[in-house]
Design a protein around this motif. Structure first.
Motif, PDB file in Angstrom:
ATOM      1  N   GLU A   1       4.197   8.865  -4.427  1.00  0.00           N
ATOM      2  CA  GLU A   1       4.372   9.656  -5.644  1.00  0.00           C
ATOM      3  C   GLU A   1       5.486   9.089  -6.519  1.00  0.00           C
ATOM      4  O   GLU A   1       5.387   9.085  -7.741  1.00  0.00           O
ATOM      5  CB  GLU A   1       4.670  11.112  -5.281  1.00  0.00           C
ATOM      6  CG  GLU A   1       3.501  11.842  -4.640  1.00  0.00           C
ATOM      7  CD  GLU A   1       3.802  13.300  -4.424  1.00  0.00           C
ATOM      8  OE1 GLU A   1       4.848  13.776  -4.931  1.00  0.00           O
ATOM      9  OE2 GLU A   1       2.990  13.971  -3.759  1.00  0.00           O
ATOM     10  N   ASP A   2       6.556   8.639  -5.904  1.00  0.00           N
ATOM     11  CA  ASP A   2       7.687   8.053  -6.644  1.00  0.00           C
ATOM     12  C   ASP A   2       7.733   6.569  -6.334  1.00  0.00           C
ATOM     13  O   ASP A   2       8.360   6.136  -5.367  1.00  0.00           O
ATOM     14  CB  ASP A   2       8.992   8.741  -6.237  1.00  0.00           C
ATOM     15  CG  ASP A   2      10.180   8.312  -7.095  1.00  0.00           C
ATOM     16  OD1 ASP A   2      10.089   7.257  -7.754  1.00  0.00           O
ATOM     17  OD2 ASP A   2      11.200   9.019  -7.092  1.00  0.00           O
ATOM     18  N   LYS A   3       7.070   5.774  -7.151  1.00  0.00           N
ATOM     19  CA  LYS A   3       6.926   4.348  -6.856  1.00  0.00           C
ATOM     20  C   LYS A   3       8.249   3.595  -6.999  1.00  0.00           C
ATOM     21  O   LYS A   3       8.498   2.627  -6.278  1.00  0.00           O
ATOM     22  CB  LYS A   3       5.851   3.741  -7.752  1.00  0.00           C
ATOM     23  CG  LYS A   3       4.444   4.243  -7.425  1.00  0.00           C
ATOM     24  CD  LYS A   3       3.405   3.652  -8.337  1.00  0.00           C
ATOM     25  CE  LYS A   3       1.993   4.034  -7.902  1.00  0.00           C
ATOM     26  NZ  LYS A   3       1.806   5.499  -7.768  1.00  0.00           N
ATOM     27  N   ILE A   4       9.110   4.020  -7.915  1.00  0.00           N
ATOM     28  CA  ILE A   4      10.408   3.358  -8.081  1.00  0.00           C
ATOM     29  C   ILE A   4      11.258   3.549  -6.830  1.00  0.00           C
ATOM     30  O   ILE A   4      11.802   2.595  -6.267  1.00  0.00           O
ATOM     31  CB  ILE A   4      11.150   3.901  -9.316  1.00  0.00           C
ATOM     32  CG1 ILE A   4      10.413   3.497 -10.600  1.00  0.00           C
ATOM     33  CG2 ILE A   4      12.589   3.369  -9.353  1.00  0.00           C
ATOM     34  CD1 ILE A   4      10.362   2.016 -10.857  1.00  0.00           C
ATOM     35  N   SER A   5      11.361   4.799  -6.367  1.00  0.00           N
ATOM     36  CA  SER A   5      12.142   5.069  -5.162  1.00  0.00           C
ATOM     37  C   SER A   5      11.547   4.370  -3.945  1.00  0.00           C
ATOM     38  O   SER A   5      12.270   3.800  -3.118  1.00  0.00           O
ATOM     39  CB  SER A   5      12.208   6.579  -4.907  1.00  0.00           C
ATOM     40  OG  SER A   5      12.924   6.853  -3.727  1.00  0.00           O
ATOM     41  N   SER A   6      10.222   4.393  -3.836  1.00  0.00           N
ATOM     42  CA  SER A   6       9.555   3.750  -2.703  1.00  0.00           C
ATOM     43  C   SER A   6       9.771   2.241  -2.716  1.00  0.00           C
ATOM     44  O   SER A   6      10.024   1.629  -1.666  1.00  0.00           O
ATOM     45  CB  SER A   6       8.059   4.067  -2.748  1.00  0.00           C
ATOM     46  OG  SER A   6       7.397   3.507  -1.639  1.00  0.00           O
TER      47      SER A   6
ATOM     48  N   ASP B   1       0.831  -1.208   0.000  1.00  0.00           N
ATOM     49  CA  ASP B   1       0.000   0.000   0.000  1.00  0.00           C
ATOM     50  C   ASP B   1       0.868   1.262   0.000  1.00  0.00           C
ATOM     51  O   ASP B   1       0.557   2.231  -0.704  1.00  0.00           O
ATOM     52  CB  ASP B   1      -0.926   0.007   1.213  1.00  0.00           C
ATOM     53  CG  ASP B   1      -2.038  -1.041   1.101  1.00  0.00           C
ATOM     54  OD1 ASP B   1      -2.272  -1.539  -0.016  1.00  0.00           O
ATOM     55  OD2 ASP B   1      -2.642  -1.360   2.145  1.00  0.00           O
ATOM     56  N   ARG B   2       1.944   1.258   0.779  1.00  0.00           N
ATOM     57  CA  ARG B   2       2.819   2.445   0.827  1.00  0.00           C
ATOM     58  C   ARG B   2       3.453   2.708  -0.541  1.00  0.00           C
ATOM     59  O   ARG B   2       3.563   3.854  -0.976  1.00  0.00           O
ATOM     60  CB  ARG B   2       3.893   2.265   1.899  1.00  0.00           C
ATOM     61  CG  ARG B   2       3.393   2.478   3.311  1.00  0.00           C
ATOM     62  CD  ARG B   2       4.543   2.648   4.292  1.00  0.00           C
ATOM     63  NE  ARG B   2       5.335   1.445   4.428  1.00  0.00           N
ATOM     64  CZ  ARG B   2       5.032   0.444   5.250  1.00  0.00           C
ATOM     65  NH1 ARG B   2       3.944   0.493   5.989  1.00  0.00           N
ATOM     66  NH2 ARG B   2       5.810  -0.621   5.333  1.00  0.00           N
ATOM     67  N   ILE B   3       3.901   1.648  -1.191  1.00  0.00           N
ATOM     68  CA  ILE B   3       4.513   1.810  -2.512  1.00  0.00           C
ATOM     69  C   ILE B   3       3.455   2.232  -3.531  1.00  0.00           C
ATOM     70  O   ILE B   3       3.669   3.163  -4.325  1.00  0.00           O
ATOM     71  CB  ILE B   3       5.189   0.499  -2.954  1.00  0.00           C
ATOM     72  CG1 ILE B   3       6.347   0.160  -2.012  1.00  0.00           C
ATOM     73  CG2 ILE B   3       5.687   0.614  -4.393  1.00  0.00           C
ATOM     74  CD1 ILE B   3       6.921  -1.229  -2.202  1.00  0.00           C
TER      75      ILE B   3
END
Length: 214
Positions: free
Chosen positions: A133-138, A127-129
């Motif tokens: 906003e930045d899914k790659i970094s997350s 859920d957090r990923i």
């Protein structure tokens, strides 16, 4: 705690092989020679070179022997100094400290689809990923945290990634608490250190090693 890192360079590959061939044990030399890609061979070699450099310059340890635990985690024989090595992309990194730890580094590959790893995440992690906003970094923040903790614990793949969750830079595995510290190496990479002692406020000395220094 000392963290050393270096970027591989194709033009210095032959030089590094010639300089360090035979300096390390037969197991490492054999492994390096089996790699088909120069990148893999140099990453493997530089991990040991960085360790040797760090032990000599920061811990006054000039000779050492490496063995592995039953779970294949390398350690220094009869020494109270600990280390861990990781590499990704063109970067290799080595962490050295007086206490056991794990370090992981990952290249922020924009082609990565975080949904492919859904089965390895807790619902909270997914859920957090998914909502970031930045899914790659997350995603790679999640990944280096999990890998660092598993390496610090020492059981490797025997611990399923979805069996624990990192919250507020800490987690618990098998009733043992681990603390995490993110460090910045390069804007194209994500990196994290994990330890069984609280390292969240610990100062980390970070040094980039140019291959010309070696």
């Amino acid at each position: 705690m000392v963290v050393l890192y270096a970027f591989i360079e194709e033009e210095r590959h032959s030089y590094l092989l010639d300089k360090y061939a035979g300096r390390f044990n037969e197991e490492l030399n054999t492994r390096i020679q089996k790699y088909r890609r120069w990148q893999d061979a140099q990453l493997s070699l530089l991990g040991r070179v960085l360790l040797t450099y760090g032990l000599k310059h920061y811990f006054d340890l000039h000779e050492f022997e490496i063995d592995r635990t039953s779970n294949h985690k390398p350690f220094l024989v009869n020494e109270d100094t600990c280390f861990n090595i990781s590499h990704a992309g063109r970067l290799v990194i080595c962490c050295i400290d007086k206490f056991p730890m794990g370090i992981d580094v990952e290249y922020l590959d924009p082609a990565t689809n975080y949904k492919d790893f859904r089965s390895q995440m807790t619902q909270g992690e997914f859920d957090r990923i998914h909502h970031s906003e930045d899914k790659i970094s997350s995603f790679f923040t999640y990944w280096v945290e999990k890998e660092a903790v598993i390496k610090a614990h020492g059981k490797g793949l025997f611990i399923p990634l979805q069996s624990f969750e990192v919250l507020h830079d800490q987690t618990i595995i098998e009733n043992k608490k681990f603390y995490l510290k993110k460090i910045t190496i390069h804007d194209e990479y994500q990196c994290c250190i994990a330890s069984g002692r609280d390292i969240r406020q610990q100062e980390v000395y970070i040094e980039k090693i140019g291959l010309a220094q070696l």
